[in-house]
Write an enzyme that holds these catalytic residues in place. Structure first.
Site, PDB file in Angstrom:
ATOM      1  N   GLU A  49       0.836  -1.212   0.000  1.00  0.00           N
ATOM      2  CA  GLU A  49       0.000   0.000   0.000  1.00  0.00           C
ATOM      3  C   GLU A  49       0.868   1.259   0.000  1.00  0.00           C
ATOM      4  OE1 GLU A  49      -3.080  -0.184  -0.552  1.00  0.00           O
ATOM      5  OE2 GLU A  49      -3.909  -1.996   0.363  1.00  0.00           O
ATOM      6  N   ARG A  53       0.326   3.649  -3.206  1.00  0.00           N
ATOM      7  CA  ARG A  53      -0.358   4.925  -2.926  1.00  0.00           C
ATOM      8  C   ARG A  53       0.640   6.076  -2.742  1.00  0.00           C
ATOM      9  NH1 ARG A  53      -5.982   3.370   0.168  1.00  0.00           N
ATOM     10  NH2 ARG A  53      -5.767   1.147   0.049  1.00  0.00           N
TER      11      ARG A  53
HETATM   12  C1  DMJ Z   1      -6.513  -0.049  -4.910  1.00  0.00           C
HETATM   13  O1  DMJ Z   1      -5.731   0.322  -3.839  1.00  0.00           O
HETATM   14  C2  DMJ Z   1      -5.682  -0.665  -6.001  1.00  0.00           C
HETATM   15  O2  DMJ Z   1      -6.390  -0.630  -7.189  1.00  0.00           O
HETATM   16  C3  DMJ Z   1      -5.283  -2.085  -5.705  1.00  0.00           C
HETATM   17  O3  DMJ Z   1      -4.587  -2.693  -6.763  1.00  0.00           O
HETATM   18  C4  DMJ Z   1      -6.481  -2.916  -5.384  1.00  0.00           C
HETATM   19  N1  DMJ Z   1      -7.455  -2.306  -4.547  1.00  0.00           N
HETATM   20  C5  DMJ Z   1      -7.624  -0.911  -4.409  1.00  0.00           C
HETATM   21  C6  DMJ Z   1      -8.957  -0.369  -4.847  1.00  0.00           C
HETATM   22  O4  DMJ Z   1     -10.013  -1.200  -4.788  1.00  0.00           O
END
Ligand code: DMJ
Length: 428
Positions: A49, A53
């Site tokens: 994450e 992100r």
């Molecule tokens: C996001 O953080 C990204 O797309 C990830 O690959 C999967 N899930 C979430 C959104 O649903």
């Protein structure tokens, strides 16, 4: 929800604000990054994450705006992720302490201390760019090592199970999914190829070989004629498709052009069929928003049968596939479907201070979960915006989106050649 420094929504939305021309909000966000972003937070953070992100968000903010601040923060954060790779195989562990200890460990819920395919398999795009921007080969070496191990290891029926031991380098369980736990691993194979200006042949071959295994083992047709991706548990099919798996319409669409020419139309059709099924999962609900997972057994067709699967947390995947399919086909139905989603979001998810997930897509007496995930700003709204924009806004010719919808530039062949010559001269 996943640890990491404060400010996920700010970092995740920098590029969205910028491309939408929301200058004041973008400037506020930039100032916050400058004055308040603390990358030394102690406590557990998800490597995956934080990478998709924060690193992804900072990288794309840098590439779009040219602000050195974002580049420096991305590289600073990238360095902090490196200790997670200190395992016998180099497969990183899922959780890391970003504070000074740099310790890392596996998720408590992942069986036998394993690492997750969608987590260690979703680092390639960002890490290649970290090497580009820092001139430090270490990032690329780390992800190439993951790829090498995956290429070598035996795959059951050509499939990639979701759990791997970072100690032995062996699969821990035989659960295969294009949804949660597996999803973005496949996405990053085709996108690594595209981001390398189509020079990364290894990524391309791995992607198409994986796609063949997926088609042979997971792709199903329901009695009502809907195409879906089932999950595989050691040879037994679970006829369930997660909302997360709905990104695959877009992925198969963008991959259609580069496989065997005779399969181009086949992949475009498959991408359209999957996207249609995902739209059905929205259309068959009362709110016109889709559940977290929908099933194709016991008479169900693209509907959730379990109470625990009825929620919608502002996820982007279905809209993401509409956007890709719109750009690839210009069939107006994708914009129509996108607009249905806009109306449903406005009607059921808008709250006084933003948007909220809902607990049950099958009831009009909406119960909000009081949570606006950062990916709503980064992905859901960005994909909607792109769906209704001209194709030259973040054109596919120049950009590849990371799995959190952060655009990263394609690294041109000429740059790659220059780098190869530089490496050669240094080693001589
Ligand atoms: C996001 O953080 C990204 O797309 C990830 O690959 C999967 N899930 C979430 C959104 O649903």
């Amino acid at each position: 929800m996943f640890g990491g420094p404060r400010g996920a929504s700010i970092i995740d939305s920098l590029d969205t604000l910028y491309i939408m021309g929301l200058k004041e909000e973008y400037n506020d966000a930039k100032e916050w990054v400058q004055t308040s972003l603390d990358l030394n937070s102690n406590g557990e953070a998800s490597l995956f994450e934080v990478n998709i992100r924060y690193v992804g968000g900072l990288l794309s903010a840098y590439y779009l705006t040219g602000e050195e601040l974002f580049r420096n923060k991305a590289v600073e954060l990238g360095e902090k992720l490196l200790p997670a790779f200190n395992t016998p195989t180099g497969i990183p562990r899922g959780v890391i302490n970003l504070g000074s200890s740099g310790t890392s460990w596996s998720w408590g819920w992942a069986s036998a201390g394993s690492s997750i395919l969608a987590e260690f398999g979703t680092l390639h795009l960002e890490f290649v760019h970290l090497t580009e921007l820092s001139n430090n080969p270490v990032y690329k070496e780390k992800v190439m090592n993951i790829r090498k191990l995956l290429n070598k290891i035996e795959k059951p029926h050509g499939l990639y199970p979701n759990f791997l031991s970072p100690v032995s380098g062996n699969w821990v369980q035989h659960h295969v999914s294009i949804g949660g736990l597996g999803d973005s691993f496949y996405e990053y194979l085709i996108k690594s190829y595209l981001m390398s200006d189509k020079t990364d042949e290894d990524a391309k071959t791995t992607y198409y070989t994986a796609m063949e295994a997926i088609e042979a083992n997971l792709v199903q047709k329901s009695p009502g004629g809907l195409t879906y991706m089932a999950e595989w548990r050691g040879g037994i099919l679970d006829h369930k498709m997660g909302h997360l798996a709905c990104f695959s319409g877009g992925m198969i669409g963008i991959g259609a052009d580069d496989g065997a020419p005779e399969k181009r139309q086949h992949y475009l059709d498959l991408a359209a069929e999957i996207t249609h099924t995902c739209h059905e999962s929205y259309d068959r609900s009362t709110t016109k928003l889709g559940p977290e997972a929908f099933r194709f057994d016991s008479g169900a067709e693209a509907t959730a049968t379990r109470l625990s699967d009825r929620y919608y947390i502002l996820r982007p995947e279905v809209i993401e596939s509409y956007m890709y399919m719109w750009r690839l086909t210009h069939d107006p139905k994708y914009r129509d479907w996108g607009w249905e989603a806009v109306e449903a979001l406005e009607q059921h998810c808008r709250v006084e201070s933003g948007f909220s997930g809902i607990r049950d897509v099958y009831t009009l007496t909406v119960s909000h979960d009081n949570m606006q995930q950062s990916f709503f700003l980064s992905e859901t709204l960005k994909y909607l915006y792109l769906l209704f924009s001209d194709d030259d806004l973040l054109s596919f010719e120049d950009w590849v989106f990371n799995t959190e919808a952060h655009p990263l530039p394609i690294i041109r062949k000429s740059c790659l050649q220059d780098e190869a010559t530089e490496e050669k001269t240094v080693s001589e």
